[in-house]
Write a protein that holds these residues in place. Sequence first.
Motif, PDB file in Angstrom:
ATOM      1  N   LYS A 134       0.816  -1.211   0.000  1.00 50.64           N
ATOM      2  CA  LYS A 134       0.000   0.000   0.000  1.00 50.64           C
ATOM      3  C   LYS A 134       0.854   1.267   0.000  1.00 50.64           C
ATOM      4  N   SER A 166       1.384   6.862  -7.109  1.00 51.79           N
ATOM      5  CA  SER A 166       0.147   7.644  -7.050  1.00 51.79           C
ATOM      6  C   SER A 166      -0.360   7.988  -8.446  1.00 51.79           C
ATOM      7  N   GLY A 167       0.452   7.747  -9.482  1.00 51.52           N
ATOM      8  CA  GLY A 167       0.055   8.111 -10.833  1.00 51.52           C
ATOM      9  C   GLY A 167       0.392   9.551 -11.174  1.00 51.52           C
ATOM     10  N   SER A 183     -16.363   6.929  -7.106  1.00 50.31           N
ATOM     11  CA  SER A 183     -15.049   7.263  -7.640  1.00 50.31           C
ATOM     12  C   SER A 183     -14.588   8.604  -7.084  1.00 50.31           C
ATOM     13  N   SER A 202      -9.965   6.697 -14.777  1.00 48.55           N
ATOM     14  CA  SER A 202      -8.785   5.864 -14.515  1.00 48.55           C
ATOM     15  C   SER A 202      -9.062   4.436 -14.975  1.00 48.55           C
ATOM     16  N   ALA A 231      -8.522   1.659 -13.482  1.00 50.21           N
ATOM     17  CA  ALA A 231      -9.139   0.819 -12.449  1.00 50.21           C
ATOM     18  C   ALA A 231     -10.652   0.981 -12.451  1.00 50.21           C
ATOM     19  N   ASP A 289      -3.254   5.528 -14.513  1.00 51.34           N
ATOM     20  CA  ASP A 289      -3.233   5.443 -13.060  1.00 51.34           C
ATOM     21  C   ASP A 289      -3.505   6.818 -12.480  1.00 51.34           C
ATOM     22  N   LYS A 303      -5.195   8.229  -8.553  1.00 54.13           N
ATOM     23  CA  LYS A 303      -5.803   7.781  -7.305  1.00 54.13           C
ATOM     24  C   LYS A 303      -6.823   8.803  -6.798  1.00 54.13           C
ATOM     25  N   SER A 358      -6.218   7.555   1.089  1.00 55.53           N
ATOM     26  CA  SER A 358      -5.431   6.335   0.863  1.00 55.53           C
ATOM     27  C   SER A 358      -6.064   5.119   1.537  1.00 55.53           C
ATOM     28  N   GLU A 417      -8.481   3.601  -6.071  1.00 52.70           N
ATOM     29  CA  GLU A 417      -7.902   3.692  -7.418  1.00 52.70           C
ATOM     30  C   GLU A 417      -8.873   4.232  -8.457  1.00 52.70           C
ATOM     31  N   HIS A 418     -10.102   4.495  -8.040  1.00 55.58           N
ATOM     32  CA  HIS A 418     -11.094   5.039  -8.977  1.00 55.58           C
ATOM     33  C   HIS A 418     -10.948   6.549  -9.098  1.00 55.58           C
TER      34      HIS A 418
END
Lengths: 401, 444
Positions: free
Chosen positions: A45, A50-51, A121, A165, A167, A200, A202, A206, A212-213
């Motif tokens: 994790k 983080s993209g 999301s 994203s 995900a 990606d 986020k 967290s 991740e959506h």
Amino acid sequence: MKDFTVILKSLWHSKTSPLLLVLQIAVTFTIFVNAVYMVMQKHEKVTAPSGVNEKQVFSLFINLQETGEARVAEFEQAIRDIKGLDSVDNAIPVTSVPLSGYGRSVDIGYGPADEDKLTSSGYYGSNYDSLDTLDLQLVAGQWFERSDVSHSFFGARSGGKVVISRALAQTLHPDNWRDVLGKTLYVHNEPQQVIGVVDDLKAVWSFWRLFEHAVVSPTFEVRDKVGIMVKAKPAALDQAMLDVKGLLLMTPGRQIDKLKPFSQIREESYRTDVAELQTLQLVLVGLLILTMLAIFGQARFAILKRRKQIGTRRALGANQFQVLRYYMLENFIVTLVGVVIGILCAVLVNTQLVSYFGLAPVPANYLTAGAVIILFAGQCAVFQPAWQAARVSPALATRSV
Amino acid sequence: MLIGYYFKLAWLSLKKTPLLSILMIGTIAMGIAATMITSTVSIMMAQDPLPEKSDRVFSVRLSSWSPDKAYQLAKGEEVIPPMLTYMDTMNLLEDSKGLRQSAAVMYKSMVRSESQTDKEAKMLRFNSVNNDFFAMFNVPFLYGAPWSDQADREGAALVVLDRQTNDRLFSGANSVGQHVYIGKHLARIVGVIDSWSPLPQVFHGPHHAHNLPFPLFTPFQFQVNNNLLSKGEMGWQCWAPLGDGTLETFLASECVWIRYWVELEAAMQRGDYMDYINAYVEEQKSGGRFARENLSKIFNITESLIEDRVVEEDDFIAVWLAAAFLVACLLNCMGLMLIKFYGKGAEVGLRRAVGASKQHIAMQFGCETVLIGILGGFLGLALAQLGLRITADIFAHLPAGLMQMSLPLVVMTVVLAVLSSTLFGLWPIYRAAQTQPSAQLKSL
């Protein structure tokens, strides 16, 4: 393996101390496997990307003092001024800052009603420049046109375009996530056409299940307090933060809040997780050392106790290797019994943890790996005492003690 | 006399097998240290922040929510909003039925001293409270005093700083009478508080429970008069549309955003105060508000920690882990003791042969386990202190006070070590006492 039955008989003869070791190994194994699994999950994790371009980006919030259309102009001017700084590469308005805990989520579905809701999301209202500023990777479809950019007081307007994203696309279309392209998605009950997918990105929290959506809309929000994300020129992050602060504070009555480099946001977001991770690792190391010490101690003294017996065996023709093998095998059997009981306990404890604390169940390969590690640790710990035993002289048998 | 002799024997016996002794004492110490470290952290997280009056300081909650649906449901029961509307807050403050009462809200603003430039201003958090707050929560003053009742009602531009802010802005000097800018408002300093970090922080709700207290205090009415509402951070909630979004409509709305605290003279007055609250709700009902069934409650500090879920079961997962670790350590120690006492079979046989009873043998080895427990306890205490030092580094974002062992915990550490080592020593002692004198003497 004629030693095997002999060992079982001798263990059965003096049960107490091997039984204690078995219990101890079982307890250790139970804690060990559950803790290792927690460590692995936490580690995954806190190290997940983080993209976002983490080295060059920082974010801040400012107040807007005008009202109505003048407020839009004030905000656009502020962004333009920031982009005009030498140390700044690009800047965007944002409704949320990834990982910061500050921002919002939206309901997602293929229809306007509450029953049509499929998932939720993270939501980012921004403008055309967010692709470049955050260094997002477009993996399917296309990016917005400059003419798609608009503004609102809250949320994206009906009939706009969005990029989501990967995900989120995978959640909506598990078989082929590219199917999402061109579909009309209801974001916060407003229809939006999905035109692209980024690799990606986020959400804001967290600890969120749907972390991740993410949905990006080219609609920036003009409220009394607004967020800005800035991409500094390479290696000019600190300078850019100073420049931006100085520039914005030239306006009287301006307030600046949460001016932070992205690295700091990331650190703060995972602070508790990292602390727990470090604590768990310490416990694990302690536990492993303790178990090895216990096996070492018990083996050593058990062997000392049996010096005469060993001497007799040696006098009867057993070679050093056979003696060594005998004690290694004995340890292996005791440890194995402990591990088997431990596996049962670990599974029991884990089901309790899963139902009480909502933790994920431990996969079977952790149990196997844990068993191998404990068995190996046991063999390491017993080697020295067993080697000592093997070197007992056969002549010892002839002495009285 | 005899006990002294046994302890001497025990000490000699420990010295005779140093490696074994170190292993035994060390494992007990490790288990004790791990258990104590995790317990300390858990206990500090969940402790009572105001022990001398936690049963007579109350959080007031009114069921003023929408007629159509409950504010929240938890386990099938209706939860009432933890915060009050502005109207109710002002009404309760007006009545002043408790010994002390205060609203508690937070907001943020840019702060600088008069001599600093705009660029040096910092965004800081404020406690927006009434002057009773300081006495209610035992806030210690270094300089000055809380603002007056009149300033409280008027919402005068007055401010109380915490020690660090005073150190930063005025180099620690007595700054009472000086001014600071709060946004564009010039506020006069009336007091500086001494170091103060109540744990957990109960008055602003669960989100801030384990953070450091906010550095500045201003009168609640000052925040309202100057529209210093940080809506993004306050956690306000509404069940009716907010209209034009101006301050006036917000204050007149049914939105809840203010935590309300009252201190009574004695815990016994709780019933009287509840009667007053119920009467107030009835009065409001006749005026067309409070359409729900009256579920209004007051929670004392300990109860509100549970109601706000500051204290949760999850906090104890680490303690259970450590307790299991302690059991593993004790099992290990027990195994080592078995070996040790077994190895002394010859000595036991000799002593039995010259007239020692089983009880004497049990006493002798009992003393040895107690000695091991005491040594393990003290070593464990040292390890625990070291561990807490490390933990404090790891959890550097939490207040430093969290990682300190209280005296009862210190005593408990040693007692736990002695008790557990004795308990786990019972079986080895029993086995040792069973030694037959003849069997051992033969082989000697």
